[in-house]
Design a protein around this motif. Structure first.
Motif, PDB file in Angstrom:
ATOM      1  N   GLY A   1       0.810  -1.212   0.000  1.00  0.00           N
ATOM      2  CA  GLY A   1       0.000   0.000   0.000  1.00  0.00           C
ATOM      3  C   GLY A   1       0.844   1.263   0.000  1.00  0.00           C
ATOM      4  N   PHE A   2       1.915   1.267   0.769  1.00  0.00           N
ATOM      5  CA  PHE A   2       2.814   2.413   0.831  1.00  0.00           C
ATOM      6  C   PHE A   2       3.390   2.708  -0.548  1.00  0.00           C
ATOM      7  CE2 PHE A   2       7.181   3.949   1.211  1.00  0.00           C
ATOM      8  CZ  PHE A   2       7.031   5.070   2.003  1.00  0.00           C
ATOM      9  N   TYR A   3       3.938   1.698  -1.196  1.00  0.00           N
ATOM     10  CA  TYR A   3       4.570   1.896  -2.501  1.00  0.00           C
ATOM     11  C   TYR A   3       3.553   2.257  -3.585  1.00  0.00           C
ATOM     12  CZ  TYR A   3       8.833  -0.071  -0.492  1.00  0.00           C
ATOM     13  OH  TYR A   3       9.943  -0.299   0.272  1.00  0.00           O
TER      14      TYR A   3
ATOM     15  N   HIS B   1       2.554   5.915  -3.309  1.00  0.00           N
ATOM     16  CA  HIS B   1       3.560   6.806  -3.876  1.00  0.00           C
ATOM     17  C   HIS B   1       3.490   6.793  -5.407  1.00  0.00           C
ATOM     18  CE1 HIS B   1       5.127   7.076   0.143  1.00  0.00           C
ATOM     19  NE2 HIS B   1       5.971   7.999  -0.273  1.00  0.00           N
ATOM     20  N   ALA B   2       3.374   5.619  -5.987  1.00  0.00           N
ATOM     21  CA  ALA B   2       3.269   5.538  -7.450  1.00  0.00           C
ATOM     22  C   ALA B   2       2.051   6.308  -7.931  1.00  0.00           C
ATOM     23  CB  ALA B   2       3.190   4.077  -7.892  1.00  0.00           C
ATOM     24  N   TYR B   3       0.945   6.174  -7.226  1.00  0.00           N
ATOM     25  CA  TYR B   3      -0.299   6.841  -7.596  1.00  0.00           C
ATOM     26  C   TYR B   3      -0.161   8.366  -7.522  1.00  0.00           C
ATOM     27  CZ  TYR B   3      -5.297   8.060  -7.398  1.00  0.00           C
ATOM     28  OH  TYR B   3      -6.537   8.601  -7.615  1.00  0.00           O
TER      29      TYR B   3
ATOM     30  N   PRO C   1      -5.328   5.613 -13.310  1.00  0.00           N
ATOM     31  CA  PRO C   1      -6.576   4.895 -13.036  1.00  0.00           C
ATOM     32  C   PRO C   1      -6.355   3.455 -12.538  1.00  0.00           C
ATOM     33  CG  PRO C   1      -6.723   6.055 -15.124  1.00  0.00           C
ATOM     34  CD  PRO C   1      -5.300   6.147 -14.671  1.00  0.00           C
ATOM     35  N   GLN C   2      -5.371   2.780 -13.090  1.00  0.00           N
ATOM     36  CA  GLN C   2      -5.084   1.405 -12.679  1.00  0.00           C
ATOM     37  C   GLN C   2      -4.552   1.385 -11.244  1.00  0.00           C
ATOM     38  OE1 GLN C   2      -1.525   0.324 -12.633  1.00  0.00           O
ATOM     39  NE2 GLN C   2      -1.952  -1.772 -12.060  1.00  0.00           N
ATOM     40  N   LEU C   3      -3.695   2.328 -10.918  1.00  0.00           N
ATOM     41  CA  LEU C   3      -3.185   2.412  -9.554  1.00  0.00           C
ATOM     42  C   LEU C   3      -4.310   2.747  -8.579  1.00  0.00           C
ATOM     43  CD1 LEU C   3       0.114   4.271 -10.380  1.00  0.00           C
ATOM     44  CD2 LEU C   3      -0.046   1.985  -9.359  1.00  0.00           C
ATOM     45  N   HIS C   4      -5.187   3.655  -8.975  1.00  0.00           N
ATOM     46  CA  HIS C   4      -6.343   4.004  -8.140  1.00  0.00           C
ATOM     47  C   HIS C   4      -7.203   2.770  -7.883  1.00  0.00           C
ATOM     48  CE1 HIS C   4     -10.402   5.876  -7.443  1.00  0.00           C
ATOM     49  NE2 HIS C   4      -9.651   6.433  -6.509  1.00  0.00           N
ATOM     50  N   ALA C   5      -7.446   1.993  -8.916  1.00  0.00           N
ATOM     51  CA  ALA C   5      -8.256   0.782  -8.770  1.00  0.00           C
ATOM     52  C   ALA C   5      -7.599  -0.215  -7.810  1.00  0.00           C
ATOM     53  CB  ALA C   5      -8.486   0.136 -10.130  1.00  0.00           C
ATOM     54  N   ARG C   6      -6.310  -0.366  -7.912  1.00  0.00           N
ATOM     55  CA  ARG C   6      -5.606  -1.285  -7.006  1.00  0.00           C
ATOM     56  C   ARG C   6      -5.712  -0.800  -5.565  1.00  0.00           C
ATOM     57  NH1 ARG C   6       0.237  -3.076  -8.904  1.00  0.00           N
ATOM     58  NH2 ARG C   6      -0.051  -4.444  -7.101  1.00  0.00           N
ATOM     59  N   LEU C   7      -5.558   0.492  -5.359  1.00  0.00           N
ATOM     60  CA  LEU C   7      -5.680   1.037  -4.012  1.00  0.00           C
ATOM     61  C   LEU C   7      -7.104   0.895  -3.476  1.00  0.00           C
ATOM     62  CD1 LEU C   7      -3.380   4.133  -4.469  1.00  0.00           C
ATOM     63  CD2 LEU C   7      -2.962   2.217  -2.901  1.00  0.00           C
ATOM     64  N   LYS C   8      -8.093   1.078  -4.336  1.00  0.00           N
ATOM     65  CA  LYS C   8      -9.490   0.874  -3.914  1.00  0.00           C
ATOM     66  C   LYS C   8      -9.708  -0.566  -3.507  1.00  0.00           C
ATOM     67  CE  LYS C   8     -13.018   2.642  -5.926  1.00  0.00           C
ATOM     68  NZ  LYS C   8     -14.041   3.150  -6.836  1.00  0.00           N
ATOM     69  N   ASP C   9      -9.159  -1.514  -4.259  1.00  0.00           N
ATOM     70  CA  ASP C   9      -9.297  -2.931  -3.931  1.00  0.00           C
ATOM     71  C   ASP C   9      -8.677  -3.254  -2.576  1.00  0.00           C
ATOM     72  OD1 ASP C   9     -10.626  -3.431  -6.320  1.00  0.00           O
ATOM     73  OD2 ASP C   9      -8.844  -4.258  -7.328  1.00  0.00           O
ATOM     74  N   MET C  10      -7.699  -2.457  -2.183  1.00  0.00           N
ATOM     75  CA  MET C  10      -7.035  -2.662  -0.894  1.00  0.00           C
ATOM     76  C   MET C  10      -7.670  -1.830   0.217  1.00  0.00           C
ATOM     77  SD  MET C  10      -3.075  -2.451  -2.220  1.00  0.00           S
ATOM     78  CE  MET C  10      -2.385  -2.750  -0.576  1.00  0.00           C
ATOM     79  N   ASN C  11      -8.782  -1.151  -0.098  1.00  0.00           N
ATOM     80  CA  ASN C  11      -9.453  -0.261   0.860  1.00  0.00           C
ATOM     81  C   ASN C  11      -8.537   0.852   1.339  1.00  0.00           C
ATOM     82  OD1 ASN C  11     -11.971  -1.589   0.829  1.00  0.00           O
ATOM     83  ND2 ASN C  11     -11.119  -3.157   2.172  1.00  0.00           N
ATOM     84  N   ARG C  12      -7.719   1.368   0.445  1.00  0.00           N
ATOM     85  CA  ARG C  12      -6.809   2.468   0.759  1.00  0.00           C
ATOM     86  C   ARG C  12      -7.181   3.736   0.016  1.00  0.00           C
ATOM     87  NH1 ARG C  12      -2.108   1.364   3.394  1.00  0.00           N
ATOM     88  NH2 ARG C  12      -1.871  -0.795   3.985  1.00  0.00           N
ATOM     89  N   GLU C  13      -8.238   3.688  -0.727  1.00  0.00           N
ATOM     90  CA  GLU C  13      -8.705   4.840  -1.487  1.00  0.00           C
ATOM     91  C   GLU C  13     -10.211   4.707  -1.611  1.00  0.00           C
ATOM     92  OE1 GLU C  13      -8.751   8.292  -3.353  1.00  0.00           O
ATOM     93  OE2 GLU C  13      -6.881   7.478  -2.611  1.00  0.00           O
ATOM     94  N   GLU C  14     -10.875   5.824  -1.758  1.00  0.00           N
ATOM     95  CA  GLU C  14     -12.346   5.799  -1.836  1.00  0.00           C
ATOM     96  C   GLU C  14     -12.840   5.237  -3.143  1.00  0.00           C
ATOM     97  OE1 GLU C  14     -13.847   9.928  -3.179  1.00  0.00           O
ATOM     98  OE2 GLU C  14     -12.535  10.224  -1.451  1.00  0.00           O
TER      99      GLU C  14
END
Length: 70
Positions: free
Chosen positions: A38-40, A43-45, A57-70
């Motif tokens: 999630g940390f890395y 930063h990429a996002y 958008p792909q990074l955002h989707a990955r973070l959403k899947d991890m419950n780290r982004e809305e």
């Protein structure tokens, strides 16, 4: 220090945001725990958003899947 760590430091020193997007994604793939992933990815996002990079958008989707982004 690993080669990836050195490359990250070099990219930061050079203000090479494009390289940082790729390097932080590489670091996320190599991370051994979910917190580091999630940390890395975060930063990429952030760098992708700053550049308007197509990976955002792909990074955002990955973070959403991890419950780290809305």
């Amino acid at each position: 220090m690993s080669d990836l760590d050195q490359r990250l430091l070099d990219a930061h020193a050079a203000h090479d945001q494009k390289a940082l997007i790729d390097l932080y994604q590489d670091a996320a793939e190599q991370a051994k725990d979910i917190e580091a992933v999630g940390f890395y990815l975060t930063h990429a996002y952030v760098f992708a958003l700053e550049l308007g990079h197509p990976a955002a958008p792909q990074l955002h989707a990955r973070l959403k899947d991890m419950n780290r982004e809305e």
